[in-house]
Design a protein around this motif. Structure first.
Motif, PDB file in Angstrom:
ATOM      1  N   LEU A  63       0.858  -1.184   0.000  1.00 33.31           N
ATOM      2  CA  LEU A  63       0.000   0.000   0.000  1.00 33.31           C
ATOM      3  C   LEU A  63       0.894   1.234   0.000  1.00 33.31           C
ATOM      4  CD1 LEU A  63      -2.411  -1.352   2.735  1.00 33.31           C
ATOM      5  CD2 LEU A  63      -3.103  -0.880   0.376  1.00 33.31           C
ATOM      6  N   LYS A  64       0.763   2.067  -1.019  1.00 33.29           N
ATOM      7  CA  LYS A  64       1.638   3.240  -1.115  1.00 33.29           C
ATOM      8  C   LYS A  64       1.130   4.350  -0.196  1.00 33.29           C
ATOM      9  CE  LYS A  64       3.904   6.473  -4.243  1.00 33.29           C
ATOM     10  NZ  LYS A  64       5.179   6.294  -3.497  1.00 33.29           N
ATOM     11  N   ILE A  65       1.649   4.325   1.014  1.00 36.67           N
ATOM     12  CA  ILE A  65       1.269   5.324   2.006  1.00 36.67           C
ATOM     13  C   ILE A  65       2.302   5.305   3.129  1.00 36.67           C
ATOM     14  CG2 ILE A  65      -0.261   3.619   3.111  1.00 36.67           C
ATOM     15  CD1 ILE A  65      -1.992   5.874   4.099  1.00 36.67           C
ATOM     16  N   ASP A  66       2.813   6.465   3.504  1.00 37.74           N
ATOM     17  CA  ASP A  66       3.679   6.602   4.683  1.00 37.74           C
ATOM     18  C   ASP A  66       4.791   5.552   4.757  1.00 37.74           C
ATOM     19  OD1 ASP A  66       2.141   8.755   5.534  1.00 37.74           O
ATOM     20  OD2 ASP A  66       0.771   7.477   6.656  1.00 37.74           O
ATOM     21  N   GLY A  67       5.464   5.270   3.641  1.00 38.09           N
ATOM     22  CA  GLY A  67       6.588   4.352   3.668  1.00 38.09           C
ATOM     23  C   GLY A  67       6.228   2.882   3.600  1.00 38.09           C
ATOM     24  N   TYR A  68       4.986   2.540   3.266  1.00 38.87           N
ATOM     25  CA  TYR A  68       4.555   1.140   3.194  1.00 38.87           C
ATOM     26  C   TYR A  68       4.560   0.590   1.767  1.00 38.87           C
ATOM     27  CZ  TYR A  68       2.814   1.334   8.030  1.00 38.87           C
ATOM     28  OH  TYR A  68       2.712   1.436   9.395  1.00 38.87           O
ATOM     29  N   GLY A  69       4.927   1.391   0.786  1.00 42.98           N
ATOM     30  CA  GLY A  69       4.833   0.957  -0.602  1.00 42.98           C
ATOM     31  C   GLY A  69       5.978   0.067  -1.048  1.00 42.98           C
ATOM     32  N   ALA A 152       8.647  -4.345   6.880  1.00 43.50           N
ATOM     33  CA  ALA A 152       8.003  -5.069   5.773  1.00 43.50           C
ATOM     34  C   ALA A 152       8.593  -6.455   5.553  1.00 43.50           C
ATOM     35  CB  ALA A 152       8.104  -4.244   4.493  1.00 43.50           C
ATOM     36  N   LEU A 153       9.903  -6.545   5.472  1.00 43.11           N
ATOM     37  CA  LEU A 153      10.522  -7.841   5.194  1.00 43.11           C
ATOM     38  C   LEU A 153      10.251  -8.831   6.320  1.00 43.11           C
ATOM     39  CD1 LEU A 153      12.315  -9.515   3.284  1.00 43.11           C
ATOM     40  CD2 LEU A 153      14.282  -8.752   4.632  1.00 43.11           C
ATOM     41  N   LEU A 154      10.348  -8.377   7.560  1.00 45.16           N
ATOM     42  CA  LEU A 154      10.068  -9.245   8.701  1.00 45.16           C
ATOM     43  C   LEU A 154       8.621  -9.710   8.670  1.00 45.16           C
ATOM     44  CD1 LEU A 154      11.109 -10.515  11.315  1.00 45.16           C
ATOM     45  CD2 LEU A 154      10.485  -8.397  12.507  1.00 45.16           C
ATOM     46  N   SER A 155       7.728  -8.818   8.296  1.00 49.42           N
ATOM     47  CA  SER A 155       6.314  -9.160   8.193  1.00 49.42           C
ATOM     48  C   SER A 155       6.089 -10.240   7.138  1.00 49.42           C
ATOM     49  CB  SER A 155       5.506  -7.907   7.841  1.00 49.42           C
ATOM     50  OG  SER A 155       4.158  -8.221   7.591  1.00 49.42           O
ATOM     51  N   SER A 156       6.800 -10.156   6.009  1.00 50.55           N
ATOM     52  CA  SER A 156       6.662 -11.139   4.948  1.00 50.55           C
ATOM     53  C   SER A 156       7.177 -12.497   5.397  1.00 50.55           C
ATOM     54  CB  SER A 156       7.438 -10.679   3.705  1.00 50.55           C
ATOM     55  OG  SER A 156       7.263 -11.582   2.643  1.00 50.55           O
ATOM     56  N   ILE A 157       8.264 -12.509   6.164  1.00 51.89           N
ATOM     57  CA  ILE A 157       8.837 -13.763   6.654  1.00 51.89           C
ATOM     58  C   ILE A 157       7.927 -14.416   7.694  1.00 51.89           C
ATOM     59  CG2 ILE A 157      10.740 -14.721   8.022  1.00 51.89           C
ATOM     60  CD1 ILE A 157      12.567 -12.674   6.607  1.00 51.89           C
TER      61      ILE A 157
END
Length: 310
Positions: A63-69, A152-157
């Protein structure tokens, strides 16, 4: 920073290839754990003639918002040698995408899988939140706090959301407007789908039509948007994808509803015309079509459609 102007890093930082492969292995494990039907297909492909599989690409939604994209996921991979290959824009879906080519590394002749095979291309999409309705923007901004995308990467793992789950009514508001935005909102950075490299398979599944027949005979639902077999306008890129299964999710407030999970894809890249006379045993990945096709990708995006509740 605009994703299209990310720095073009192209080399590993001190022997990190093994670490990069471990990251991919853990992203894959989480993806398979969270998607039972996808795991069944993956296991079937693995079991055919003890096949040594390779991956064409891994895809993520943001989601492209506040550094989440896209930047939140791509920075790690670009630090480890990935380079921007090109863009894929879908204005009718409020979606922009980038694909990334893997670093140039030595692959053993019989290298396969994520342990010593070719590294997958990466495809990353970002929902342009600013283009959604004010109501949907307000809901997303309520949950996605500034700077959270650093995880983000930790969330994906881990397969865990960085933000709290919304209520069903909030989620439904977004889903009615934009299903891909809703998918990213409830699935977070869990891998959206992976694609097998059909042209690297050696036995029965080296023919993408045999894959279609096998999956249909075994009762798997396939995406029929644009036809089950999606072919690029130049005829050199062929893709098939499953439909994501609908899995129960408990929303904030205790409401449980079924929403789309992830899916799986098969990609075949044909040899470019200028290399058509090369002996088969001399054909490498560089001799095949490299990038992606907008018409194919647009149809494949329908694989995570909502089929109930919303």
């Amino acid at each position: 920073m605009d994703s299209l102007y990310l720095p073009q890093t192209s080399s590993f930082k001190g022997g990190s290839e093994l670490f990069l492969r471990d990251v991919f292995e853990n992203i894959l494990k989480t993806y398979l754990k969270k998607n039972p039907t996808t795991k069944r297909i993956w296991e079937l492909v693995q079991s055919v003639d003890n096949e040594k599989i390779c991956y064409d690409h891994f895809t993520f939604m943001t989601l492209k918002i506040d550094g989440y994209g896209i930047d939140s996921m791509s920075s790690f991979f670009m630090d480890n040698g990935y380079k921007i290959g090109g863009g894929l824009d879908f204005p009718n879906k409020n979606l922009r995408g980038l694909w990334f080519s893997p670093p140039d590394i030595n692959i053993p002749e019989d290298g396969h899988g994520l342990s010593n095979g070719p590294l997958p291309r990466l495809v990353m999409g970002e929902i342009l939140v600013d283009e959604l309705s004010p109501a949907s923007q307000e809901i997303i901004r309520k949950y996605l706090k500034p700077a959270g995308g650093k995880q983000a990467l930790l969330s994906s793992i881990l397969g865990s959301l960085i933000w709290e789950k919304p209520t069903w009514s909030e989620f439904k508001q977004i889903a009615v407007e934009n299903e891909l935005a809703a998918w990213a909102f409830i699935n977070g950075y869990t891998m959206n789908h992976l694609a097998f490299a059909v042209h690297r398979l050696k036995h029965r599944f080296s023919d993408i039509n045999c894959i279609i027949q096998y999956l249909e005979e075994n009762g798997f639902d396939l995406n029929q948007d644009g036809g089950v077999l999606k072919v690029s306008t130049d005829g050199l890129l062929m893709q098939v994808s499953s439909l994501s299964e609908q899995l129960p999710v408990e929303f904030s407030g205790g409401v449980v509803k079924s929403v789309p999970a992830s899916y799986i894809e098969f990609t075949e890249r044909l040899v470019l015309p200028q290399f058509k006379d090369l002996p088969h045993d001399q054909i490498k990945e560089i001799h095949r079509r490299e990038d992606f096709a907008l018409n194919n990708a647009d149809n494949i995006l329908g694989s995570s459609r909502f089929t109930s509740d919303v």
